[in-house]
Design an enzyme around this catalytic site. Structure first.
Site, PDB file in Angstrom:
ATOM      1  N   HIS A 143       0.866  -1.182   0.000  1.00 43.26           N
ATOM      2  CA  HIS A 143       0.000   0.000   0.000  1.00 43.26           C
ATOM      3  C   HIS A 143       0.906   1.237   0.000  1.00 43.26           C
ATOM      4  O   HIS A 143       0.679   2.169  -0.752  1.00 43.26           O
ATOM      5  CB  HIS A 143      -0.907  -0.053   1.228  1.00 43.26           C
ATOM      6  CG  HIS A 143      -2.021   0.934   1.217  1.00 43.26           C
ATOM      7  ND1 HIS A 143      -2.889   1.073   0.161  1.00 43.26           N
ATOM      8  CD2 HIS A 143      -2.421   1.850   2.151  1.00 43.26           C
ATOM      9  CE1 HIS A 143      -3.783   2.024   0.452  1.00 43.26           C
ATOM     10  NE2 HIS A 143      -3.519   2.511   1.640  1.00 43.26           N
TER      11      HIS A 143
ATOM     12  N   GLU B 126       2.864  -1.774   7.686  1.00 49.54           N
ATOM     13  CA  GLU B 126       3.122  -2.746   6.615  1.00 49.54           C
ATOM     14  C   GLU B 126       4.449  -3.470   6.811  1.00 49.54           C
ATOM     15  O   GLU B 126       4.565  -4.665   6.489  1.00 49.54           O
ATOM     16  CB  GLU B 126       3.087  -2.054   5.249  1.00 49.54           C
ATOM     17  CG  GLU B 126       1.663  -1.746   4.817  1.00 49.54           C
ATOM     18  CD  GLU B 126       1.563  -1.570   3.328  1.00 49.54           C
ATOM     19  OE1 GLU B 126       1.140  -2.513   2.638  1.00 49.54           O
ATOM     20  OE2 GLU B 126       1.907  -0.463   2.856  1.00 49.54           O
TER      21      GLU B 126
ATOM     22  N   PHE C 279      -9.160   3.637   5.709  1.00 50.54           N
ATOM     23  CA  PHE C 279      -9.861   4.248   6.839  1.00 50.54           C
ATOM     24  C   PHE C 279     -10.755   3.216   7.504  1.00 50.54           C
ATOM     25  O   PHE C 279     -11.370   2.392   6.836  1.00 50.54           O
ATOM     26  CB  PHE C 279     -10.813   5.318   6.310  1.00 50.54           C
ATOM     27  CG  PHE C 279     -10.224   6.682   6.248  1.00 50.54           C
ATOM     28  CD1 PHE C 279      -8.915   6.919   6.598  1.00 50.54           C
ATOM     29  CD2 PHE C 279     -11.000   7.742   5.837  1.00 50.54           C
ATOM     30  CE1 PHE C 279      -8.394   8.195   6.534  1.00 50.54           C
ATOM     31  CE2 PHE C 279     -10.476   9.020   5.772  1.00 50.54           C
ATOM     32  CZ  PHE C 279      -9.184   9.250   6.115  1.00 50.54           C
TER      33      PHE C 279
END
Lengths: 405, 412
Positions: free
Chosen positions: A293, A304, A390
Site C-alpha cells: 500500500h 506494513e 480508513f
C-alpha cells in the site's frame, strides 16, 4: 479453503503518466514520479501543492461521450475500453455472462463540489446536471452502461481498500459461476473534499510522497482509473484469450481499532494477507515480490513493515517490495486496481518497478524497497498486493504469472 | 465450496421508532409522521416536496452510549443501534466477533458530515476543515464504526449502489458466509436524510409532491404516482451458515434460497431505464441457476417506491417473469419510504411470516403497468418470497428468501 484462479485477459489504465497502460508502465519503470504541481482546482492555503493529475486528453473534452459524464466516469470509460480491446473482446457484452465490480471513494465529487459552490451562492441557478452521477457508483455504472453489462454491477466504497475488495467480489462471482467475465477496477478523480480532508488530517506530504523513507511525511493524492478484464479459466481457454496473469486469491479483514490509524502492529493487514494466501492455496514462501500500500505516512508504512515481518519472517528483509503510490500518488478508491494492474505488468516483464521518493530508506522498517532502477526478477511467478483503508478495512490479493497456474 | 446461508437476527431503527416491533407496528397501521424539512439553508427550489420521514428525535442512548455516539455521524449511530438490536435478536449479544464480517449498503453515505466538510472547505477555507468530519464522511464509516463497536475483525466493506444498496449488501454478505470468508456477516442498510439531499432529490423530481390535500404520498404502482417518500434509518441482518445457526440452536428468520443480480444498460445515470425484458431474462436465468421455479414464489416484496419510471420498470420485470401467475406483490416503501433500510427489514419480516400490511398509497391501477399490488391487510405467511430492488442508474438485485423450516432438526 482455496479456490480456482481466474484469468486476467485485459488491462486498461489512466494515470498521471497519461491515457493508457503503456504510458503507465513506461512511467513507473522510469523511476520518475508523476506527482507535481497541479491545476484541477485552486490549492492556495493547503499544506501541499502537489498531486498526481491526469494530463489533458481528448476524453476530457466536455462533448466527448456526453456532457453529463464526470471526470471519474471519463477515466473509467477510457480504461475499460482499453482493457476490452486488449482482451480482444467486443465493445458490447450483452451476449456474455458479464459483471462489473468497481471501487470508488468519491465518484463525481469534483462535479458535486461545483454544484454545491453554486448552490450556496445562487441556489436557483445551480445546475443539477452536475449531480447526475454524484455517488461513488457513477464510474462503474457508466462503464456497465457503455458496454452493455447485463450481470451484477456493484461499486464498493470502502475508501482506500475499495478496488481490492471489488477484485474479491469479482473473483467469487466468477468462481461461483454467476458470471464468466468481469470488468474489475476503480476510478477516482481529484477533488477538494479528499484533498482537503487529508490536508486537515495532516496526512499529506509537502513533497511528493516518500514511501518507506526515513523522511516520509505523508501521502500524495492521485487520480485515475484502472480496469482488469477477468475471465473464468474455461471461458479464457474456450476463446483462446491472451492470459496476462491469474488472480488467485483475495483476502480481507478489519482492524476494528481506529478510524484513521492502522493497527500499529500490522496485525489486521496480516490477517488479510493470510486470508489472500489461503484463498490462493499458497504459502508465504511462494511469494516473489510485494506491491505494498506504501502511502508514505509514518503509520501506514510502519504497519506494513510489521506485516511483512509477521508473514514472511526471516525472509522479510530480502523480499522485494515496491509502492506504486510513489509514482502516481494515491488513487484512493481505485488504488487497489492500479496496483494490481501494475503488479500484473511486473510479473509479465519480470521487472519490479522502483519507488520514487527523496531521502534514504528507513532502516527501522527493514523493507527491501526497489529504488532507483527497476529490479529484474525474471523468475518471479507470484506476487502480493496490499491495501489498508480508513476504519481499519484491509485487503490483499495474490496474482500469478501466466505460467504459474 | 459454498454453505447454505440463513438470517438469524434483525434490528432496525427509523422514523417509526426503535426496534423491529415498532417497524412491524408502523407497517401494520400505516402510522408515519412526515416531518417538514428545514428549508432555511436555501437549497430547495420553490414549491416541491416539503416533508421527509426522519429519525432525528430517536433516543438511541441505550444502544449507542453518548461517549461513543459523539464520535459518529448520524448514519453510523443508526447502524450501530440497529446492530445491537440485531445481535440481541440473534442471541449473539455476547458473541466473539473475531471472524465476523460487516457489509454496509448505503445509497448516499454520511451526507451531513460531507455537507459540513464542503461548507468548511469551500466557504471557509482549508484551515477550517475538520479532520473528524473527513474520516466520518467516507461511505464506509458506518462499517468501521460497527466493527469497532463489537470488535468485528472479518472482511469489512461498504457498497453504494443507490436504491439497490440494501440488497446488494445482503448479496455480498451472503457471499462471504457461503465461501467461509467470514463466520457470520452483519449486513446493514443505512442512510440519513438531510435538507441538502432532500432538496437535490426534489430538484431531480424524485420525491412525491403535495397533493390537493397538501399530503405527500408515495403511490407504488398507482396511476398518479409522482415520486417516493424520503426517509432515513438503518436495518441490520445477521447472516450465518445454516449448520452453525442450527448447531447453536438459533431460530432462523429466513433462508437465502437465491441471489440474482443484473443491470439495465438502457438506464441513464440519474433515472431508471426501459429494459424490463432483458432484466426479466437475467432474473429468470438467475432463478434457474438457484433452482428456484418462479411458480414456487408466493410473495413479492417489491422495491417499488412510487417512482414514475422505476415502478414501470419493476412492473415490467415482474409481469414478464410471472406472466399470468403473478403472486401477491407488496411494496412497503409506500409506507416507510426510502432509503434507510426499512425495505430490507420489511422483507425479512414478511419472509419470516410476519404481516407487513398493504401497499399504502396505491389506489388507482395504472393501465400501463398491468400489475395491481396487494392491498390486503394480511396475507398468508409465504413459503418463498422474492425481494426486489431496482436502482436508478441501472443496477438490480433480487433475493429469494425461504420461510424457516418448521423443525430445526433438518438434515443438511
Amino acid at each position: 479453503m482455496s479456490g480456482e484462479p481466474v484469468a486476467v485477459t485485459g488491462l486498461g489504465a489512466v494515470s498521471g503518466f497519461g491515457w493508457g497502460v503503456e504510458e503507465l508502465w513506461r512511467g513507473v519503470l522510469s523511476g520518475a514520479s508523476a506527482i507535481r504541481d497541479f491545476h484541477r482546482f485552486d490549492h492556495t492555503g493547503y499544506r501541499t501543492h502537489v498531486a498526481s493529475e491526469v494530463p489533458d486528453g481528448p476524453a476530457l473534452d466536455p462533448e466527448a461521450g456526453g456532457p453529463r459524464l464526470t471526470l471519474a466516469d471519463r477515466f473509467a470509460l477510457v480504461a475499460a475500453a482499453e482493457a476490452l480491446a486488449g482482451a480482444r473482446l467486443p465493445e458490447r457484452l450483452e451476449g456474455a455472462a458479464a459483471g462489473l465490480f468497481f471501487g470508488s471513494s468519491t465518484g463525481g465529487m469534483f462535479e458535486s463540489e461545483q454544484f454545491f459552490a453554486q448552490l450556496v451562492g445562487r441556489p436557483r441557478r445551480a445546475p443539477i446536471s452536475l449531480l447526475s452521477a454524484q455517488q461513488p457508483c457513477g464510474p462503474g455504472d457508466a462503464v456497465a452502461r457503455a458496454h452493455g453489462v447485463t450481470g451484477p454491477v456493484e461499486t464498493i466504497a470502502s475508501a482506500c481498500a475499495s478496488a481490492t475488495l471489488a477484485l474479491g467480489a469479482a473473483l467469487d462471482a466468477l468462481r461461483s459461476g454467476e458470471i464468466e467475465l468481469a470488468l474489475a477496477g476503480g476510478s477516482d478523480s481529484l477533488c477538494r473534499l479528499t484533498f482537503g480532508g487529508f490536508n486537515a488530517l495532516r496526512a499529506v506530504d509537502e513533497r511528493p510522497c516518500r514511501p518507506f523513507r526515513r523522511e516520509r511525511a505523508g501521502m500524495s493524492i492521485g487520480e485515475g482509473a484502472a480496469v482488469l478484464v477477468l475471465e473464468s479459466r474455461a471461458r479464457a481457454e474456450r476463446r483462446g484469450a491472451p492470459v496476462l496473469a491469474w488472480l488467485a486469491g483475495v483476502g480481507a479483514s478489519c482492524d476494528a481499532h481506529h478510524m484513521t490509524s492502522p493497527d500499529p502492529q500490522g496485525e489486521g493487514i496480516s490477517r488479510a494477507v493470510a486470508a489472500a494466501l489461503a484463498d490462493a492455496g499458497l504459502a508465504p514462501a511462494a511469494i516473489d515480490f510485494v506491491n505494498l500500500h506504501g502511502t508514505g505516512t509514518p503509520a501506514n508504512d510502519s504497519a506494513e513493515a510489521r506485516m511483512l515481518a509477521r508473514i514472511f519472517g526471516a525472509r522479510a528483509p530480502a523480499l522485494p517490495a515496491t509502492s506504486t503510490k510513489g509514482c502516481v500518488g494515491h488513487f484512493l478508491g481505485a488504488a487497489g486496481a492500479v496496483e494490481a494492474l501494475v503488479t500484473v505488468l511486473c510479473l509479465e516483464h519480470g521487472l519490479v518497478h522502483p519507488t520514487p521518493g527523496e531521502g534514504t530508506l528507513d532502516p527501522g522498517l527493514g523493507v527491501d524497497l526497489v529504488v532507483g532502477a527497476p529490479r529484474a526478477l525474471p523468475a518471479a511467478r507470484r506476487a502480493l498486493s496490499t491495501n489498508l483503508a480508513f476504519g481499519g478495512a484491509n485487503a490483499a490479493c495474490v496474482l500469478l504469472h501466466p505460467e504459474a497456474a | 465450496m459454498t454453505r447454505a446461508v440463513v438470517a438469524t437476527g434483525l434490528g432496525a431503527v427509523g422514523p417509526w421508532g426503535v426496534g423491529v416491533e415498532a417497524l412491524a407496528g408502523c407497517l401494520a397501521q400505516g402510522a408515519t409522521r412526515p416531518v417538514v424539512v428545514d428549508r432555511s439553508a436555501g437549497y430547495h427550489a420553490p414549491g416541491g416536496a416539503r416533508t421527509a420521514l426522519t429519525a432525528s428525535g430517536l433516543d438511541l442512548s441505550a444502544l449507542v452510549p453518548p461517549a461513543s455516539a459523539r464520535r459518529m455521524s448520524p448514519p453510523a449511530r443508526f447502524a450501530v443501534a440497529a446492530l445491537r438490536l440485531a445481535l440481541a435478536d440473534a442471541g449473539l449479544a455476547n458473541a466473539d466477533h473475531e471472524r465476523t464480517g460487516i457489509v454496509v449498503g448505503t445509497a448516499f453515505g454520511p451526507a451531513f458530515v460531507t455537507e459540513q466538510l464542503l461548507i468548511q472547505l469551500l466557504r471557509q477555507g482549508p484551515e477550517a476543515a475538520s479532520p473528524a468530519a473527513f474520516t466520518e464522511s467516507v461511505a464506509s464509516a458506518s462499517a468501521a464504526q460497527m466493527a469497532m463497536a463489537v470488535g468485528a475483525r472479518g472482511p469489512n466493506l461498504a457498497i453504494t449502489q443507490r436504491e439497490t444498496s440494501d440488497l446488494a449488501a445482503l448479496a455480498e454478505g451472503a457471499r462471504l458466509v457461503a465461501t467461509g470468508a467470514a463466520e457470520r456477516v452483519l449486513v446493514a442498510a443505512v442512510d440519513e436524510m438531510i435538507p441538502l439531499l432532500h432538496a437535490v432529490l426534489d430538484r431531480f423530481r424524485a420525491l412525491a409532491r403535495p397533493g390537493a390535500d397538501g399530503a405527500e404520498v408515495a403511490r407504488p404502482f398507482d396511476r398518479r404516482r409522482d415520486g417516493f417518500l424520503a426517509a432515513e434509518g438503518a436495518a441490520v441482518v445477521v447472516l450465518e451458515a445454516e449448520p452453525d445457526a442450527l448447531g447453536r440452536g438459533a431460530r432462523p428468520l429466513a433462508r437465502l434460497a437465491g441471489v440474482v443480480r443484473g443491470f439495465d444498460a438502457s438506464a441513464p445515470a440519474w433515472d431508471w431505464g426501459t429494459g424490463s425484458g432483458p432484466l426479466a431474462a437475467t432474473l429468470a436465468r438467475g432463478l434457474r441457476r438457484a433452482g428456484v421455479a418462479p411458480g414456487s414464489i408466493d410473495l413479492v416484496v417489491s422495491g417499488a417506491s412510487g417512482a414514475r419510471r422505476g415502478d414501470r420498470l419493476e412492473a415490467g420485470v415482474l409481469t414478464t417473469l410471472f406472466g399470468q401467475r403473478l403472486p401477491a406483490v407488496v411494496a412497503p416503501k409506500g409506507t416507510v419510504g426510502e432509503p434507510g433500510g426499512a425495505h430490507l427489514a420489511a422483507a425479512l419480516l414478511a419472509a419470516s411470516g410476519r404481516a407487513i400490511g398493504p401497499t399504502r398509497g396505491f389506489e388507482e391501477p395504472d393501465p400501463e403497468l398491468g400489475l395491481r399490488p396487494s392491498v390486503a391487510e394480511k396475507l398468508p405467511a409465504p413459503r418463498r418470497t422474492l425481494v426486489s430492488a431496482l436502482a436508478s442508474g441501472g443496477a438490480a438485485t433480487w433475493v429469494v428468501l425461504d420461510a424457516p423450516e418448521p423443525s430445526p432438526a433438518r438434515a443438511v
